[in-house]
Design a protein around this motif. Sequence first.
Motif, PDB file in Angstrom:
ATOM      1  N   PRO A  45       0.811  -1.232   0.000  1.00  0.00           N
ATOM      2  CA  PRO A  45       0.000   0.000   0.000  1.00  0.00           C
ATOM      3  C   PRO A  45       0.842   1.279   0.000  1.00  0.00           C
ATOM      4  O   PRO A  45       0.510   2.240  -0.695  1.00  0.00           O
ATOM      5  N   LEU A  46       1.958   1.275   0.779  1.00  0.00           N
ATOM      6  CA  LEU A  46       2.768   2.501   0.841  1.00  0.00           C
ATOM      7  C   LEU A  46       3.395   2.811  -0.511  1.00  0.00           C
ATOM      8  O   LEU A  46       3.395   3.956  -0.976  1.00  0.00           O
ATOM      9  N   GLY A  47       3.911   1.766  -1.160  1.00  0.00           N
ATOM     10  CA  GLY A  47       4.517   1.949  -2.482  1.00  0.00           C
ATOM     11  C   GLY A  47       3.495   2.463  -3.483  1.00  0.00           C
ATOM     12  O   GLY A  47       3.781   3.341  -4.298  1.00  0.00           O
ATOM     13  N   THR A  48       2.273   1.929  -3.401  1.00  0.00           N
ATOM     14  CA  THR A  48       1.230   2.338  -4.345  1.00  0.00           C
ATOM     15  C   THR A  48       0.841   3.798  -4.134  1.00  0.00           C
ATOM     16  O   THR A  48       0.747   4.574  -5.089  1.00  0.00           O
ATOM     17  N   VAL A  49       0.632   4.173  -2.856  1.00  0.00           N
ATOM     18  CA  VAL A  49       0.263   5.563  -2.556  1.00  0.00           C
ATOM     19  C   VAL A  49       1.396   6.501  -2.977  1.00  0.00           C
ATOM     20  O   VAL A  49       1.171   7.561  -3.564  1.00  0.00           O
ATOM     21  N   ASN A  50       2.631   6.072  -2.704  1.00  0.00           N
ATOM     22  CA  ASN A  50       3.783   6.906  -3.060  1.00  0.00           C
ATOM     23  C   ASN A  50       3.848   7.124  -4.571  1.00  0.00           C
ATOM     24  O   ASN A  50       4.027   8.236  -5.050  1.00  0.00           O
ATOM     25  N   MET A  51       3.648   6.037  -5.329  1.00  0.00           N
ATOM     26  CA  MET A  51       3.807   6.128  -6.780  1.00  0.00           C
ATOM     27  C   MET A  51       2.654   6.893  -7.433  1.00  0.00           C
ATOM     28  O   MET A  51       2.860   7.693  -8.338  1.00  0.00           O
ATOM     29  N   THR A  52       1.435   6.654  -6.968  1.00  0.00           N
ATOM     30  CA  THR A  52       0.297   7.250  -7.676  1.00  0.00           C
ATOM     31  C   THR A  52      -0.074   8.641  -7.171  1.00  0.00           C
ATOM     32  O   THR A  52      -0.617   9.432  -7.922  1.00  0.00           O
ATOM     33  N   LEU A  53       0.220   8.924  -5.899  1.00  0.00           N
ATOM     34  CA  LEU A  53      -0.235  10.197  -5.343  1.00  0.00           C
ATOM     35  C   LEU A  53       0.918  11.105  -4.905  1.00  0.00           C
ATOM     36  O   LEU A  53       1.004  12.263  -5.332  1.00  0.00           O
ATOM     37  N   LEU A  54       1.828  10.555  -4.077  1.00  0.00           N
ATOM     38  CA  LEU A  54       2.844  11.428  -3.483  1.00  0.00           C
ATOM     39  C   LEU A  54       3.906  11.867  -4.493  1.00  0.00           C
ATOM     40  O   LEU A  54       4.270  13.042  -4.544  1.00  0.00           O
ATOM     41  N   THR A  55       4.394  10.923  -5.311  1.00  0.00           N
ATOM     42  CA  THR A  55       5.454  11.291  -6.259  1.00  0.00           C
ATOM     43  C   THR A  55       4.981  12.374  -7.231  1.00  0.00           C
ATOM     44  O   THR A  55       5.673  13.386  -7.396  1.00  0.00           O
ATOM     45  N   PRO A  56       3.804  12.215  -7.887  1.00  0.00           N
ATOM     46  CA  PRO A  56       3.357  13.311  -8.758  1.00  0.00           C
ATOM     47  C   PRO A  56       3.174  14.619  -7.991  1.00  0.00           C
ATOM     48  O   PRO A  56       3.428  15.703  -8.510  1.00  0.00           O
ATOM     49  N   LEU A  57       2.773  14.490  -6.701  1.00  0.00           N
ATOM     50  CA  LEU A  57       2.532  15.690  -5.900  1.00  0.00           C
ATOM     51  C   LEU A  57       3.823  16.464  -5.660  1.00  0.00           C
ATOM     52  O   LEU A  57       3.908  17.670  -5.916  1.00  0.00           O
ATOM     53  N   VAL A  97       1.890   9.475 -18.042  1.00  0.00           N
ATOM     54  CA  VAL A  97       3.042   8.768 -17.473  1.00  0.00           C
ATOM     55  C   VAL A  97       2.590   7.434 -16.880  1.00  0.00           C
ATOM     56  O   VAL A  97       3.271   6.415 -17.025  1.00  0.00           O
ATOM     57  N   GLY A  98       1.403   7.438 -16.241  1.00  0.00           N
ATOM     58  CA  GLY A  98       0.901   6.227 -15.592  1.00  0.00           C
ATOM     59  C   GLY A  98       0.687   5.094 -16.585  1.00  0.00           C
ATOM     60  O   GLY A  98       1.126   3.963 -16.347  1.00  0.00           O
ATOM     61  N   VAL A  99       0.020   5.368 -17.711  1.00  0.00           N
ATOM     62  CA  VAL A  99      -0.256   4.308 -18.691  1.00  0.00           C
ATOM     63  C   VAL A  99       1.057   3.775 -19.269  1.00  0.00           C
ATOM     64  O   VAL A  99       1.273   2.560 -19.341  1.00  0.00           O
ATOM     65  N   MET A 100       1.958   4.682 -19.635  1.00  0.00           N
ATOM     66  CA  MET A 100       3.226   4.229 -20.236  1.00  0.00           C
ATOM     67  C   MET A 100       4.044   3.406 -19.241  1.00  0.00           C
ATOM     68  O   MET A 100       4.597   2.365 -19.566  1.00  0.00           O
ATOM     69  N   PHE A 101       4.091   3.894 -17.992  1.00  0.00           N
ATOM     70  CA  PHE A 101       4.880   3.198 -16.973  1.00  0.00           C
ATOM     71  C   PHE A 101       4.254   1.842 -16.644  1.00  0.00           C
ATOM     72  O   PHE A 101       4.952   0.835 -16.510  1.00  0.00           O
ATOM     73  N   ALA A 102       2.915   1.830 -16.517  1.00  0.00           N
ATOM     74  CA  ALA A 102       2.244   0.581 -16.124  1.00  0.00           C
ATOM     75  C   ALA A 102       2.487  -0.508 -17.162  1.00  0.00           C
ATOM     76  O   ALA A 102       2.812  -1.644 -16.813  1.00  0.00           O
ATOM     77  N   VAL A 103       2.341  -0.161 -18.449  1.00  0.00           N
ATOM     78  CA  VAL A 103       2.501  -1.180 -19.493  1.00  0.00           C
ATOM     79  C   VAL A 103       3.962  -1.638 -19.565  1.00  0.00           C
ATOM     80  O   VAL A 103       4.251  -2.837 -19.567  1.00  0.00           O
ATOM     81  N   SER A 104       4.884  -0.669 -19.588  1.00  0.00           N
ATOM     82  CA  SER A 104       6.290  -1.053 -19.746  1.00  0.00           C
ATOM     83  C   SER A 104       6.779  -1.831 -18.527  1.00  0.00           C
ATOM     84  O   SER A 104       7.486  -2.831 -18.664  1.00  0.00           O
ATOM     85  N   SER A 105       6.380  -1.397 -17.316  1.00  0.00           N
ATOM     86  CA  SER A 105       6.888  -2.093 -16.132  1.00  0.00           C
ATOM     87  C   SER A 105       6.247  -3.471 -15.998  1.00  0.00           C
ATOM     88  O   SER A 105       6.866  -4.391 -15.460  1.00  0.00           O
ATOM     89  N   ALA A 106       5.004  -3.640 -16.498  1.00  0.00           N
ATOM     90  CA  ALA A 106       4.375  -4.967 -16.427  1.00  0.00           C
ATOM     91  C   ALA A 106       5.198  -5.971 -17.240  1.00  0.00           C
ATOM     92  O   ALA A 106       5.523  -7.057 -16.747  1.00  0.00           O
ATOM     93  N   PHE A 107       5.560  -5.592 -18.461  1.00  0.00           N
ATOM     94  CA  PHE A 107       6.357  -6.499 -19.289  1.00  0.00           C
ATOM     95  C   PHE A 107       7.763  -6.677 -18.703  1.00  0.00           C
ATOM     96  O   PHE A 107       8.300  -7.781 -18.672  1.00  0.00           O
ATOM     97  N   ALA A 108       8.363  -5.569 -18.249  1.00  0.00           N
ATOM     98  CA  ALA A 108       9.737  -5.647 -17.734  1.00  0.00           C
ATOM     99  C   ALA A 108       9.798  -6.532 -16.495  1.00  0.00           C
ATOM    100  O   ALA A 108      10.698  -7.367 -16.363  1.00  0.00           O
ATOM    101  N   SER A 109       8.827  -6.368 -15.569  1.00  0.00           N
ATOM    102  CA  SER A 109       8.909  -7.162 -14.338  1.00  0.00           C
ATOM    103  C   SER A 109       8.600  -8.631 -14.622  1.00  0.00           C
ATOM    104  O   SER A 109       9.218  -9.515 -14.031  1.00  0.00           O
ATOM    105  N   ASP A 110       7.656  -8.905 -15.535  1.00  0.00           N
ATOM    106  CA  ASP A 110       7.391 -10.311 -15.896  1.00  0.00           C
ATOM    107  C   ASP A 110       8.632 -10.942 -16.525  1.00  0.00           C
ATOM    108  O   ASP A 110       8.930 -12.106 -16.277  1.00  0.00           O
ATOM    109  N   ARG A 111       9.342 -10.175 -17.341  1.00  0.00           N
ATOM    110  CA  ARG A 111      10.544 -10.737 -17.967  1.00  0.00           C
ATOM    111  C   ARG A 111      11.631 -10.973 -16.920  1.00  0.00           C
ATOM    112  O   ARG A 111      12.278 -12.010 -16.889  1.00  0.00           O
ATOM    113  N   ASP A 112      11.810  -9.981 -16.007  1.00  0.00           N
ATOM    114  CA  ASP A 112      12.852 -10.119 -14.987  1.00  0.00           C
ATOM    115  C   ASP A 112      12.575 -11.307 -14.061  1.00  0.00           C
ATOM    116  O   ASP A 112      13.506 -11.963 -13.593  1.00  0.00           O
ATOM    117  N   SER A 113      11.279 -11.547 -13.774  1.00  0.00           N
ATOM    118  CA  SER A 113      10.975 -12.651 -12.854  1.00  0.00           C
ATOM    119  C   SER A 113      10.815 -13.974 -13.597  1.00  0.00           C
ATOM    120  O   SER A 113      10.496 -14.995 -12.986  1.00  0.00           O
TER     121      SER A 113
END
Lengths: 276, 279
Positions: free
Chosen positions: A24-36, A83-99
């Motif tokens: 939850p902290l990471g999610t709040v940080n990424m979606t709300l606090l970082t843009p803020l 930024v959210g859409v681009m990051f979400a799609v790219s990180s989904a593929f990147a993290s699946d590949r890394d794992s």
Amino acid sequence: MRGTSTQAVLAVVRKNLRTARRYPLGTVNMTLLTPLYEMALPTVLLGAAFLVNGQASGLARFVGSTDLAAWLADGMLVASLTVGVMFAVSSAFASDRDSGALEHVWGSPSRRDVFVLGAAATAVLYSTVANTLLILLAVGLLHARYHATALLAVPAVAVMVVGLVGYGYLAGSAVLASRRTGALLDGVGYVLAALSGVAFPVAVLPSFFQVAAFALPTTWGLDLLRHWGQGTVLLAPLPAELGALTATSLAFLALGRWAFARTERSLHRAGTIYQH
Amino acid sequence: MTVFTRVAGVVIATTHKELQIMRRYPVAIAVLLGWSLLLPAAYVAQAVGFSGSDPAALGAFADRAGTRAVTAYLYLGWAVYLWVSLMLWGPGLSLRDEQLRGSFEALFMTPAPRASLLVGGAPAQLVPAMLIFGVVAAMLRFAFGIPLGWLALIGGLAVIAASIPVLLALGALFAVAVLRFRDAEALVSISRGAVGVLCGVTYPIAVLPGWLRPISNALPPTQIIALLRTAVLHPSSLSGQLGRLWLVLGMAVLCGAVALWLFGRALARSRTTGRLGQF
């Protein structure tokens, strides 16, 4: 078949939400606090340095509104979606590949588009919730004001999201094709958001950059959002602007799907899906 | 061999290693230089949009910031932000990398003085930092036509040199926090937000609410940004900033002492818990 794809997209969204609930902290940080703190607050404070008697009189010369807080809050919504859409799609593929999960995901009977659409839908959901909070903060703390006609902008934003899905396809394609693109895509997302006029009027850009800005669906979607929400002056007559929004959104969606399909074919041929 | 020569030996060796790594990834330096030009450019565009060439709006900014040179004001603020980022988070993140690679415990088995591990990675960061300042100065001089005389350049270099001790000390504090809490990403995120929002990178401190200004002024990056802007934009009045300069040096001594004390405690704790290599 279409119903199956929709179910698969919803399954991806549910998986993403479950993962987010775990952090939850990471999610709040990424979606709300970082843009803020990375964008909204430094921009509001810079804007405040130019206020004359609490009014953005300089900004009004470009856009026809002195309400800096509302103008920026709309910009933050579009920046966050982009930024959210681009990051979400790219990180989904990147993290699946890394794992090591990408090959298994690719081997499932679902269409590959499902993973792009699922990640994009999750990002739109997060951005909408986080930016609704930001707009409420802007209204409550900074006295931002919106017209009731702001609701007219909802369909325009929906059309813009179609174009953003095109951005998502392009980001996913870039990650699959080039592998180490994280920093580059962050920069591209930032530039696309900036060119759309999220934090400054497009009119201040040199003419070459203005042409690039007019090719983006986010420029037109944001302009319509601000026009109906705060009564700002439009960049072009309303029918032309609606046409430009629709045309650029469909063009980006088509371009993104084409690039993604091409990358998919080339990965099949080369057999490099698992490489990182 | 004295402690000083042993520490110096470790710092030189670590700097050599860090520079080798930097040379291996030149794209990272190019990206950093790109950001040093691109980020402030976006804020310059914002400033143009917010001022609208309205004399009243420009006058309001000048009253609050003490200068009408908005472009130079923003570029200098961002240059310090990137400089602080390199010095503050570089050594801490480098220790975190050692933890993740599993080489952190091995480092502690070497006869090197422990404290030198806290600051060893920092001097190498001077190389990209000087590149950033050079690129920003060239951009201001040649792209925006802002005159930068010898006095401004010498004053700017003097401020950069004077800020090294406090940034080393803050970097050491950050590194101790990384050792203690391990979650380096969250710490970077919090401290980056604090510097970006509280230290006047993109705006004059005068626009902050009254209760926040003392907090902002107590942060070393705020003082460094103010000193650099004075040195470059009003070089003749730099001599009037001696108090601020002493404050920055005093902060270096204080933060350095606190960092060393906390480092000792963190090491003692890791000896008891055996969690040195955990991540």
